[in-house]
Design a protein around this motif. Structure first.
Motif, short mmCIF file in Angstrom:
data_model
loop_
_atom_site.label_atom_id
_atom_site.label_comp_id
_atom_site.label_asym_id
_atom_site.label_seq_id
_atom_site.Cartn_x
_atom_site.Cartn_y
_atom_site.Cartn_z
N ILE A 237 32.01 -108.92 66.15
CA ILE A 237 32.27 -107.75 65.29
C ILE A 237 32.53 -106.52 66.17
CG2 ILE A 237 31.31 -106.23 63.52
CD1 ILE A 237 31.52 -108.84 62.25
N GLY A 238 31.74 -106.35 67.20
CA GLY A 238 31.92 -105.24 68.12
C GLY A 238 33.26 -105.32 68.84
N ARG B 257 40.67 -103.10 67.19
CA ARG B 257 41.34 -102.35 66.12
C ARG B 257 41.66 -100.93 66.57
NH1 ARG B 257 38.87 -99.41 62.90
NH2 ARG B 257 36.92 -100.56 62.90
N VAL B 258 40.71 -100.29 67.24
CA VAL B 258 40.93 -98.91 67.73
C VAL B 258 42.02 -98.90 68.80
CG1 VAL B 258 39.84 -97.01 68.98
CG2 VAL B 258 38.62 -98.11 67.10
N ARG C 70 23.38 -101.79 71.30
CA ARG C 70 23.89 -103.12 70.96
C ARG C 70 25.08 -102.99 70.02
NH1 ARG C 70 20.70 -107.50 71.79
NH2 ARG C 70 21.46 -108.50 69.89
N LEU C 71 26.20 -103.55 70.43
CA LEU C 71 27.41 -103.50 69.63
C LEU C 71 27.49 -104.79 68.81
CD1 LEU C 71 29.64 -101.55 69.00
CD2 LEU C 71 30.92 -102.38 70.94
N SER D 140 27.92 -101.83 65.28
CA SER D 140 29.33 -101.61 64.95
C SER D 140 29.48 -100.74 63.72
CB SER D 140 30.05 -102.94 64.74
OG SER D 140 30.06 -103.68 65.93
N GLU D 141 28.67 -101.01 62.71
CA GLU D 141 28.70 -100.20 61.48
C GLU D 141 28.31 -98.76 61.78
OE1 GLU D 141 26.17 -102.30 58.73
OE2 GLU D 141 27.77 -103.68 58.16
N ALA D 142 27.37 -98.58 62.71
CA ALA D 142 26.89 -97.24 63.03
C ALA D 142 27.95 -96.38 63.71
CB ALA D 142 25.65 -97.33 63.91
N ILE D 143 28.83 -97.00 64.51
CA ILE D 143 29.79 -96.20 65.29
C ILE D 143 31.24 -96.35 64.84
CG2 ILE D 143 28.36 -96.08 67.35
CD1 ILE D 143 31.24 -98.26 67.74
#
Length: 114
Positions: A57-58, A64-65, A20-21, A26-29
């Motif tokens: 957020i995901g 951003r990337v 789950r993104l 999101s914080e994890a990756i």
């Protein structure tokens, strides 16, 4: 959220996301995804087939990337999002700025086309 990656023979980096993104995912990756894509003139395919949910957020992490890669003459494309994830990408119009592909060959062709 899990993140795996490998580099293909043609220099394309494949990053596969699973889970789950959302905020927690999101914080994890976030840091690992950013560092894997932080190469000059990098060509990155993010495989979303294993992503079962994506939040705003995901989406912002991916955008951003992609922008960071574009600023270094690189490119990011998305691969095989599930229907619910594809719907979020379409509703937020992210699919208008980051190409979304349903098969690996078209994703590879698109990411290498500069």
């Amino acid at each position: 959220m899990e993140l795996e990656h490998h580099d293909m023979e043609d220099g394309v980096r494949m990053i596969r996301l699973v889970g789950r993104l959302d905020l927690e995912g999101s914080e994890a990756i976030d840091l690992k995804l950013t560092s894997l894509a932080a190469v000059k003139k990098g060509f990155v395919i993010v495989d979303l087939e294993g992503v079962e949910f994506i939040s705003s957020i995901g989406v912002s992490v991916i955008v951003r990337v992609a922008r960071a890669l574009a600023s270094r003459e690189g490119k990011l494309v998305l691969l095989m999002p599930r229907p619910n994830v594809a719907d979020v990408l379409m509703r937020t119009q992210i699919d208008q700025i980051i190409p979304v592909h349903t098969d690996l060959e078209s994703a590879r062709t698109a990411v290498l086309a500069v």
